[in-house]
Scaffold this active site. Structure first.
Site, PDB file in Angstrom:
ATOM      1  N   PRO A  43       2.840   2.929   6.939  1.00 13.33           N
ATOM      2  CA  PRO A  43       3.894   3.267   5.986  1.00 13.33           C
ATOM      3  C   PRO A  43       3.771   2.469   4.690  1.00 13.33           C
ATOM      4  O   PRO A  43       3.367   1.312   4.699  1.00 13.33           O
ATOM      5  CB  PRO A  43       5.186   2.873   6.710  1.00 13.33           C
ATOM      6  CG  PRO A  43       4.812   2.602   8.115  1.00 13.33           C
ATOM      7  CD  PRO A  43       3.352   2.264   8.138  1.00 13.33           C
ATOM      8  N   ASP A  44       4.121   3.123   3.598  1.00 14.47           N
ATOM      9  CA  ASP A  44       4.148   2.465   2.300  1.00 14.47           C
ATOM     10  C   ASP A  44       5.476   1.730   2.188  1.00 14.47           C
ATOM     11  O   ASP A  44       6.529   2.346   2.205  1.00 14.47           O
ATOM     12  CB  ASP A  44       4.028   3.525   1.198  1.00 14.47           C
ATOM     13  CG  ASP A  44       4.120   2.928  -0.190  1.00 14.47           C
ATOM     14  OD1 ASP A  44       4.185   1.681  -0.316  1.00 14.47           O
ATOM     15  OD2 ASP A  44       4.144   3.710  -1.144  1.00 14.47           O
ATOM     16  N   PHE A  45       5.407   0.380   2.093  1.00 21.01           N
ATOM     17  CA  PHE A  45       6.681  -0.345   2.123  1.00 21.01           C
ATOM     18  C   PHE A  45       7.490  -0.139   0.852  1.00 21.01           C
ATOM     19  O   PHE A  45       8.664  -0.441   0.798  1.00 21.01           O
ATOM     20  CB  PHE A  45       6.493  -1.835   2.439  1.00 21.01           C
ATOM     21  CG  PHE A  45       5.811  -2.641   1.370  1.00 21.01           C
ATOM     22  CD1 PHE A  45       6.552  -3.143   0.320  1.00 21.01           C
ATOM     23  CD2 PHE A  45       4.463  -2.909   1.438  1.00 21.01           C
ATOM     24  CE1 PHE A  45       5.935  -3.906  -0.660  1.00 21.01           C
ATOM     25  CE2 PHE A  45       3.846  -3.658   0.470  1.00 21.01           C
ATOM     26  CZ  PHE A  45       4.571  -4.163  -0.593  1.00 21.01           C
ATOM     27  N   ARG A  46       6.846   0.423  -0.176  1.00 14.27           N
ATOM     28  CA  ARG A  46       7.620   0.770  -1.368  1.00 14.27           C
ATOM     29  C   ARG A  46       8.096   2.221  -1.311  1.00 14.27           C
ATOM     30  O   ARG A  46       8.816   2.660  -2.166  1.00 14.27           O
ATOM     31  CB  ARG A  46       6.778   0.584  -2.628  1.00 14.27           C
ATOM     32  CG  ARG A  46       6.561  -0.863  -2.981  1.00 14.27           C
ATOM     33  CD  ARG A  46       6.069  -0.996  -4.402  1.00 14.27           C
ATOM     34  NE  ARG A  46       5.730  -2.364  -4.687  1.00 14.27           N
ATOM     35  CZ  ARG A  46       4.570  -2.927  -4.370  1.00 14.27           C
ATOM     36  NH1 ARG A  46       3.638  -2.208  -3.787  1.00 14.27           N
ATOM     37  NH2 ARG A  46       4.340  -4.188  -4.643  1.00 14.27           N
ATOM     38  N   ASN A 116      -4.007  -2.998  -0.881  1.00 13.57           N
ATOM     39  CA  ASN A 116      -3.588  -2.904   0.517  1.00 13.57           C
ATOM     40  C   ASN A 116      -3.948  -4.188   1.258  1.00 13.57           C
ATOM     41  O   ASN A 116      -5.007  -4.761   1.044  1.00 13.57           O
ATOM     42  CB  ASN A 116      -4.244  -1.688   1.170  1.00 13.57           C
ATOM     43  CG  ASN A 116      -3.913  -0.413   0.406  1.00 13.57           C
ATOM     44  OD1 ASN A 116      -2.844  -0.322  -0.195  1.00 13.57           O
ATOM     45  ND2 ASN A 116      -4.813   0.544   0.409  1.00 13.57           N
ATOM     46  N   ASP A 118      -4.069  -4.392   4.631  1.00 16.06           N
ATOM     47  CA  ASP A 118      -4.225  -4.023   6.042  1.00 16.06           C
ATOM     48  C   ASP A 118      -5.639  -4.205   6.607  1.00 16.06           C
ATOM     49  O   ASP A 118      -5.878  -3.874   7.761  1.00 16.06           O
ATOM     50  CB  ASP A 118      -3.780  -2.569   6.235  1.00 16.06           C
ATOM     51  CG  ASP A 118      -4.420  -1.633   5.223  1.00 16.06           C
ATOM     52  OD1 ASP A 118      -5.629  -1.742   4.969  1.00 16.06           O
ATOM     53  OD2 ASP A 118      -3.688  -0.777   4.674  1.00 16.06           O
ATOM     54  N   HIS A 133      -3.603  -8.142  -3.586  1.00 16.75           N
ATOM     55  CA  HIS A 133      -2.325  -8.651  -3.068  1.00 16.75           C
ATOM     56  C   HIS A 133      -2.515  -9.476  -1.796  1.00 16.75           C
ATOM     57  O   HIS A 133      -1.576  -9.683  -1.038  1.00 16.75           O
ATOM     58  CB  HIS A 133      -1.347  -7.499  -2.802  1.00 16.75           C
ATOM     59  CG  HIS A 133      -0.833  -6.879  -4.062  1.00 16.75           C
ATOM     60  ND1 HIS A 133      -0.070  -5.733  -4.082  1.00 16.75           N
ATOM     61  CD2 HIS A 133      -0.972  -7.255  -5.358  1.00 16.75           C
ATOM     62  CE1 HIS A 133       0.232  -5.432  -5.336  1.00 16.75           C
ATOM     63  NE2 HIS A 133      -0.312  -6.324  -6.125  1.00 16.75           N
TER      64      HIS A 133
END
Ligand code: ZN
Length: 267
Positions: A43-46, A116, A118, A133
């Site tokens: 999921p895209d946390f934004r 990302n 991940d 990030h």
């Protein structure tokens, strides 16, 4: 087939132009954003949908991910993060990750910059990965700076335990860049050099709304490099893009099967 799937006649013409750009390039650089991870189910946390919304227990995600909040309430960060960020082994690299890794192995992709955290680009086999990030792989003690790997931390977090340093008892934090923390200056400098001198820039799954990401393709186009954007939503640099696609999966399915037939570069 996704909503963004493009008309085949238009798509085929564009994909042929993209193949030509790739074959001609000697210094391609790529920037990837959340859209590449959501294709793997992360999921895209934004994003507004799914597990993460922009609010969690009435708190904005920006607050949970700020460094000052983390230092006061690490338990809330870990409670928020545990369901996805500490289950990353449940997600697999997708066709975008694997095709980019193959393009690097054959000498085409010279630098891969991602927002990302991940680790999926590395798991797919890419080596020249710059995680703008940070990454959930590495962790450090906030007090004595001792290093801990994801593997040492993930089980504890999943059990609801805030991970603490075995050397000094300090709180352990992932090397993800939180709000209020500086980005890695080495990565920014490297990005500036590579995007300023590239002969082909690909932007994948990013709306280019977050700095410094937005400036990377700008460095490239300012120096005359073609820009190719693949993103479901519009970006503010669409008007300067040489090619624009809306469907990552459609685009990379076409590129992946073709690229298998491409010979490695000998430089
Ligand atoms: Zn420590």
């Amino acid at each position: 087939m996704s909503d963004n799937h493009e008309n085949s006649i238009v798509f085929e013409r564009k994909i042929e132009r993209l193949k030509t750009l790739i074959l001609k390039s000697n210094s391609m650089v790529v920037f990837t954003g959340a859209g590449v991870s959501t294709l793997s189910g992360i999921p895209d946390f934004r994003g507004k949908n799914g597990l993460y919304t922009d609010q969690w227990h009435s708190m904005p995600v920006e607050e949970i991910l700020s460094i000052s909040f983390f230092d006061k309430h690490p338990e809330l960060f870990y409670q928020w993060a545990k369901d996805v960020w500490y289950h990353l082994e449940d997600y697999q690299p997708n066709i975008v990750h694997t095709t980019l890794a193959s393009m690097e192995a054959k000498g085409y992709v010279k630098g891969l910059y991602t927002q990302n955290i991940d680790m999926l680009h590395r798991r797919a086999g890419s080596k020249n990965v710059y995680e703008v990030h940070g990454s959930a792989k590495n962790h450090h003690c906030r007090n004595c700076n001792k290093y801990f790997d994801y593997i040492e931390i993930a089980d504890k977090v999943r059990d609801g335990i805030v991970p603490r340093c075995d050397q000094c008892g300090g709180i352990i934090k992932p090397d993800i860049v939180f709000y209020g923390e500086n980005l890695d200056s080495f990565i920014l400098e490297r990005a500036y050099q590579q995007f300023s001198t590239t002969d082909l820039c690909l932007v994948l799954g990013s709306s280019l709304s977050v700095q410094p990401a937005a400036s990377f393709p700008y460095y490239a186009t300012r120096n005359g490099a073609p820009l190719v954007i693949v993103n479901a939503q519009e970006t503010n640099q669409d008007t300067v893009a040489t090619l624009r696609f809306s469907d990552l999966e459609q685009t990379f399915k076409a590129l992946s099967s073709w690229f298998e037939t491409v010979e490695p570069k000998n430089n």
